[in-house]
Scaffold this active site. Structure first.
Site, PDB file in Angstrom:
ATOM      1  N   ARG A 266      57.057  72.534  48.932  1.00 19.37           N
ATOM      2  CA  ARG A 266      57.289  71.663  49.727  1.00 19.37           C
ATOM      3  C   ARG A 266      56.815  70.295  48.997  1.00 19.37           C
ATOM      4  NH1 ARG A 266      53.753  73.868  54.624  1.00 19.37           N
ATOM      5  NH2 ARG A 266      52.778  74.489  52.694  1.00 19.37           N
TER       6      ARG A 266
ATOM      7  N   LYS B  15      49.694  70.269  50.901  1.00 20.34           N
ATOM      8  CA  LYS B  15      48.592  71.024  50.911  1.00 20.34           C
ATOM      9  C   LYS B  15      47.409  70.459  50.349  1.00 20.34           C
ATOM     10  CE  LYS B  15      48.327  74.685  52.006  1.00 20.34           C
ATOM     11  NZ  LYS B  15      48.091  75.334  53.406  1.00 20.34           N
TER      12      LYS B  15
ATOM     13  N   TYR C 198      47.209  68.619  54.718  1.00 21.10           N
ATOM     14  CA  TYR C 198      46.420  69.599  55.402  1.00 21.10           C
ATOM     15  C   TYR C 198      45.415  69.807  54.422  1.00 21.10           C
ATOM     16  CZ  TYR C 198      50.678  70.533  58.105  1.00 21.10           C
ATOM     17  OH  TYR C 198      51.917  70.317  58.975  1.00 21.10           O
TER      18      TYR C 198
ATOM     19  N   HIS D  97      42.211  72.006  56.054  1.00 22.42           N
ATOM     20  CA  HIS D  97      41.600  73.001  56.488  1.00 22.42           C
ATOM     21  C   HIS D  97      40.300  73.282  55.825  1.00 22.42           C
ATOM     22  CE1 HIS D  97      45.327  74.338  58.373  1.00 22.42           C
ATOM     23  NE2 HIS D  97      46.141  73.983  57.455  1.00 22.42           N
TER      24      HIS D  97
ATOM     25  N   GLU E  80      45.871  68.708  60.378  1.00 18.00           N
ATOM     26  CA  GLU E  80      45.825  69.816  61.375  1.00 18.00           C
ATOM     27  C   GLU E  80      44.669  69.397  62.486  1.00 18.00           C
ATOM     28  OE1 GLU E  80      42.785  70.689  58.092  1.00 18.00           O
ATOM     29  OE2 GLU E  80      44.788  69.759  58.300  1.00 18.00           O
TER      30      GLU E  80
ATOM     31  N   ARG F  72      48.277  79.805  79.201  1.00 18.51           N
ATOM     32  CA  ARG F  72      49.253  80.214  78.307  1.00 18.51           C
ATOM     33  C   ARG F  72      49.883  81.488  78.347  1.00 18.51           C
ATOM     34  NH1 ARG F  72      51.123  76.458  75.511  1.00 18.51           N
ATOM     35  NH2 ARG F  72      51.862  77.797  74.062  1.00 18.51           N
TER      36      ARG F  72
ATOM     37  N   VAL G 124      45.233  82.665  58.077  1.00 27.08           N
ATOM     38  CA  VAL G 124      44.484  82.544  56.879  1.00 27.08           C
ATOM     39  C   VAL G 124      43.838  81.243  56.167  1.00 27.08           C
ATOM     40  CG1 VAL G 124      46.734  82.464  55.460  1.00 27.08           C
ATOM     41  CG2 VAL G 124      44.739  83.616  54.361  1.00 27.08           C
ATOM     42  N   ASP G 125      44.748  80.105  56.861  1.00 29.19           N
ATOM     43  CA  ASP G 125      44.351  78.837  56.214  1.00 29.19           C
ATOM     44  C   ASP G 125      43.141  78.739  57.066  1.00 29.19           C
ATOM     45  OD1 ASP G 125      46.049  78.039  54.480  1.00 29.19           O
ATOM     46  OD2 ASP G 125      47.536  76.988  56.108  1.00 29.19           O
TER      47      ASP G 125
END
Length: 365
Positions: A15, A75, A94, A96, A118, A203, A269-270
Site C-alpha cells: 500500500r 503502517k 496506523y 497500534h 486507529e 450488535r 494481531v495489530d
C-alpha cells in the site's frame, strides 16, 4: 505545508499513503507534496501519475523525511525509519502502539507528533479511519481461512461451502464489529455455517437483523467459546478495544480441544491478538502450527490487496490530512475534538491512557 509520502518498507507492504487523486487535492490547496520514487507502484500508481498532478518525486526515503513537515503513511515506522523522524514532525498513520513497547519508546524519543488513524473517532463514536481496513481484513479473513483449510497446506481438508450431500464448514467469529460482520458476510456468502459471538447485545441484534438464517448469534463467554471451538473449522478473531491490547479470548490450553487442521485467523494481531498463541507473521511466511492448529496472523492483511486498500484508505483519510495541512495540527486538533482523539504521542509525552495501561506504566510517559 510540506507533506511527504514515503515508500512502505514493512515486509510485503504494497500500500501507499495516498493516491494521486489525494495528492491532487493537497496541491490544489497550495501544499507541496513529496513522494518517494516507486512508492505507489505496488498499488498500481506510478511516479508519472504523481508528477502529473504536481507532486515532486524524491529518490530516497531519507529525502522525504528530511524535506517534510508531515509524513503520511500506511503502517507504523519500523526500526530503519526511527532515526529519520525529526522533532516536531507530524506522523499520520496506523501506529497500534499498544502492541509494541519498542515503537512507543522510539516515538517518544523522536519528539514527533504521532496521530494514529486507529483512534480518530466520528460523531457516533466509531473509528472512521480504521473502518475501511477492517472491512478489507474481515473479508480477507475468510478468503485466507478457506485457503488454509486445504489439506496440502496442513488444514483440515474442509470446503467451507460444502457440496450437495456434504455439510458446509463451520466458522466461529469472535466480535461483531466491522471485522466480524464483514467476515460473516463472506462466510455466509460461501454457504458456511457461521456463529458470531459478542458481549454487546445491541450488535448481536443488528447482526441477527441483517444476516441470513444460517448466521447464528450468541453472547460471548468463556463457556460458549470453549463449547464452539470443539466443533468449528475456522475461527476468526475480530475483537478491538480502541487503542488498547486485545483481550485473550482463546488461551493456549484451549487449542487441545480443537480439531487437528482447524484454522485460526487473528485479525486482532495489530493490537496483540485475541488468541494467546498469536504472534505477528508476514505475507512472506504467513502461518505457523501449534498443537495441530494452523495460525494465520499477518499483521498487515490489507497489504495483499493494495489497490483496493489504498483507494479505500485515501477516501477516508484525505479530509483529515487536508485539515491538518491547512490549519496545522494544533489548530486542527483544537477545533476538531474527534480528530484530537488520534493524538497518541505529542513531543515526547503519551497523551493516550491506553498506551500507559498496555505497558503497565503508572506515571506519565
Amino acid at each position: 505545508m510540506k507533506i511527504g509520502i514515503p515508500k512502505e518498507i514493512k515486509n510485503n507492504e504494497n500500500r501507499v499513503g495516498m493516491t494521486p487523486a489525494g495528492v491532487f487535492e493537497l496541491i490544489k490547496n497550495n501544499h507541496t507534496v513529496y513522494v518517494q520514487s516507486t512508492a505507489g507502484e505496488g498499488s498500481g500508481f506510478f511516479d508519472a501519475d504523481y508528477e502529473s498532478v504536481g507532486a515532486t518525486i524524491l529518490p530516497t526515503i531519507q529525502d522525504v523525511y528530511a524535506e517534510s513537515d508531515m509524513i503520511v503513511k500506511v503502517k507504523e515506522p519500523i526500526e530503519e525509519e526511527y532515526d529519520l523522524i525529526k522533532p516536531n514532525q507530524v506522523l499520520f498513520t496506523y501506529f497500534h502502539f499498544a502492541s509494541s513497547e519498542a515503537l512507543t519508546l522510539a516515538m517518544l524519543k523522536s519528539n514527533a507528533v504521532c496521530i494514529a488513524y486507529e483512534t480518530v473517532e466520528d460523531e457516533e463514536g466509531t473509528l472512521p479511519l480504521l473502518t475501511p481496513m477492517s472491512e478489507v481484513a474481515g473479508r480477507m479473513a475468510i478468503q485466507q481461512g478457506a485457503k488454509y483449510l486445504e489439506k496440502p497446506i496442513k488444514g483440515k481438508g474442509i470446503l467451507l461451502g460444502g457440496v450437495p450431500g456434504v455439510p458446509p464448514g463451520k466458522v466461529l467469529i469472535l466480535g461483531a464489529g466491522v471485522v466480524g460482520i464483514q467476515a460473516a458476510k463472506m462466510a455466509a456468502g460461501l454457504g458456511a455455517h457461521v456463529t458470531i459471538l459478542d458481549v454487546n447485545m445491541k450488535r448481536l441484534r443488528y447482526v441477527n437483523d441483517i444476516m441470513p438464517s444460517h448466521v447464528i448469534t450468541e453472547f460471548s463467554s468463556e463457556y460458549n467459546i470453549r463449547k464452539h471451538i470443539k466443533t468449528h473449522d475456522l475461527i476468526v478473531g475480530g475483537v478491538l478495544i480502541k487503542g488498547a491490547k486485545a483481550p485473550k479470548l482463546i488461551t493456549r490450553d484451549m487449542l487441545k480441544d480443537m480439531h487437528p487442521g482447524a484454522v485460526i485467523v487473528d485479525v486482532a494481531v495489530d493490537q496483540g491478538g485475541c488468541i494467546e498463541t498469536t504472534k505477528p507473521t508476514t505475507h512472506e511466511d504467513p502461518t505457523y502450527i501449534i498443537d495441530d492448529v494452523v495460525h494465520y496472523c499477518v499483521a498487515n492483511m490489507p497489504g495483499a490487496v493494495p489497490y483496493t486498500s489504498t483507494v479505500a484508505l485515501t477516501n477516508v483519510t484525505l479530509p483529515y490530512i487536508l485539515k491538518l495541512a491547512n490549519k496545522g495540527w494544533e489548530v486542527a486538533c483544537d477545533e476538531d475534538k474527534l480528530l484530537a482523539k488520534g493524538l497518541n504521542i505529542v513531543k515526547g509525552t503519551c497523551v493516550l491512557e491506553e498506551i500507559e495501561e498496555a505497558f503497565g506504566w503508572n506515571v506519565s510517559c
